[in-house]
Design a protein around this motif. Structure first.
Motif, short mmCIF file in Angstrom:
data_model
loop_
_atom_site.label_atom_id
_atom_site.label_comp_id
_atom_site.label_asym_id
_atom_site.label_seq_id
_atom_site.Cartn_x
_atom_site.Cartn_y
_atom_site.Cartn_z
N ASP A 1 0.76 -1.14 0.02
CA ASP A 1 0.05 -0.03 0.03
C ASP A 1 0.98 1.30 0.10
N ASN A 2 0.41 2.14 -0.84
CA ASN A 2 0.77 3.72 -0.74
C ASN A 2 1.97 3.74 -1.81
N THR A 3 2.48 2.55 -2.35
CA THR A 3 3.80 2.74 -3.04
C THR A 3 3.19 3.11 -4.55
N LEU A 4 4.35 3.31 -5.38
CA LEU A 4 3.98 3.52 -6.62
C LEU A 4 3.43 2.21 -7.46
N HIS B 1 8.89 17.81 0.70
CA HIS B 1 8.21 17.07 -0.27
C HIS B 1 7.08 16.09 0.51
N LEU B 2 5.94 15.90 -0.31
CA LEU B 2 4.94 15.40 0.17
C LEU B 2 4.85 13.69 -0.25
N LEU B 3 4.99 13.05 0.82
CA LEU B 3 5.62 11.70 0.66
C LEU B 3 4.46 10.85 1.02
N LEU B 4 3.93 9.79 0.23
CA LEU B 4 3.03 8.84 0.73
C LEU B 4 3.50 7.75 1.41
N TRP B 5 2.69 7.50 2.43
CA TRP B 5 2.96 6.69 3.60
C TRP B 5 1.99 6.65 4.66
N HIS B 6 1.48 5.57 5.33
CA HIS B 6 0.48 5.90 6.31
C HIS B 6 0.92 6.10 7.71
#
Length: 243
Positions: A30-33, A58-63
């Motif tokens: 989840d939340n990976t490219l 930077h806006l990083l995707l991770w829970h």
């Protein structure tokens, strides 16, 4: 106030709103490219992602707010994007919000779940730079939500209530007329919540629903859409095969 986001209203006109939770986590981490790419191949209305800010903006995707590795714990807010990517997290390819927008643009929308306060300036910059209008920003940070709705009235914003907000839902919704929706835990969907949402002119979006019978129960109770880890369940919502 009724929902004003053109994309949200367009998608709702076709049936229950379908949101892929953190991408397609049953197909890729989840939340990976990789998870976002996998979810974008399916017929969904939004792909939900969780967003933090790194030390260098930077806006990083991770829970979670940190990465836990054999070498220790690395808080996202305390490290640069380059430092975090150097950790070589085995889950998959770490992605930023601009990278997620690039993947989904022209295919589906993004539900951007705020995992930190005061992200409005960075999110606005990303959405403006990409001319991306198919966004729904959700979370518990009212200032971020209100500022984004003022700056970008064509996007949708949704409140994710905590327990205290739930207890005063009618009053709190009336005090936040800029909202398009509420994003709520599926077990809370019932007559009182639905009535309060309808009185305020906002939509009810329920998370996280992974079983067909629960999806039907929640939708029958008045929810306008669901978020799920199962992209095939979401696809079935538009083919009347969920029972």
């Amino acid at each position: 106030m009724s929902a004003t986001s053109p994309y949200l209203l367009e998608r709702l006109s076709g049936g229950p709103l379908r949101t892929a939770h953190r991408g397609a986590p049953r197909l890729a981490p989840d939340n990976t490219l990789e998870s976002i790419v996998a979810a974008a191949r399916f017929e969904v209305d939004f792909i939900e992602i969780d967003v933090h800010r790194t030390r260098d903006g930077h806006l990083l995707l991770w829970h979670d707010g940190q990465f836990i590795t054999p070498d220790g714990v690395y808080k996202i807010a305390e490290h640069t994007l380059a430092e975090l990517r150097a950790l070589k997290v085995p889950d998959g390819t770490l992605a930023t919000l601009p990278e997620a927008v690039e993947v989904v643009q022209g295919h589906t929308g993004l539900m951007i779940d705020l995992k930190a306060p005061d992200l409005h300036a960075e999110i606005e910059q990303v959405l403006r730079a990409a001319a991306f209008r198919e966004a729904l920003v959700c979370g518990g940070y009212d200032e971020t939500l209100s500022r984004l709705k003022t700056a970008l009235p064509h996007i949708a914003v949704s409140r994710t209530p905590d327990a205290a907000y739930h207890r005063e839902l009618p009053r709190r919704l009336a005090a936040e007329p800029y909202l398009d929706a509420v994003t709520v835990y599926w077990r809370t969907v019932g007559p009182e919540l639905v009535a309060a949402a309808q009185a305020a002119g906002v939509r009810v979006l329920a998370w996280t629903v992974d079983y067909p019978h629960i999806a039907r129960q929640v939708l029958d109770a008045g929810a306008d859409g669901i978020t799920s880890n199962d992209v095939e369940l979401l696809a079935a919502l538009r083919t009347e095969t969920v029972s």
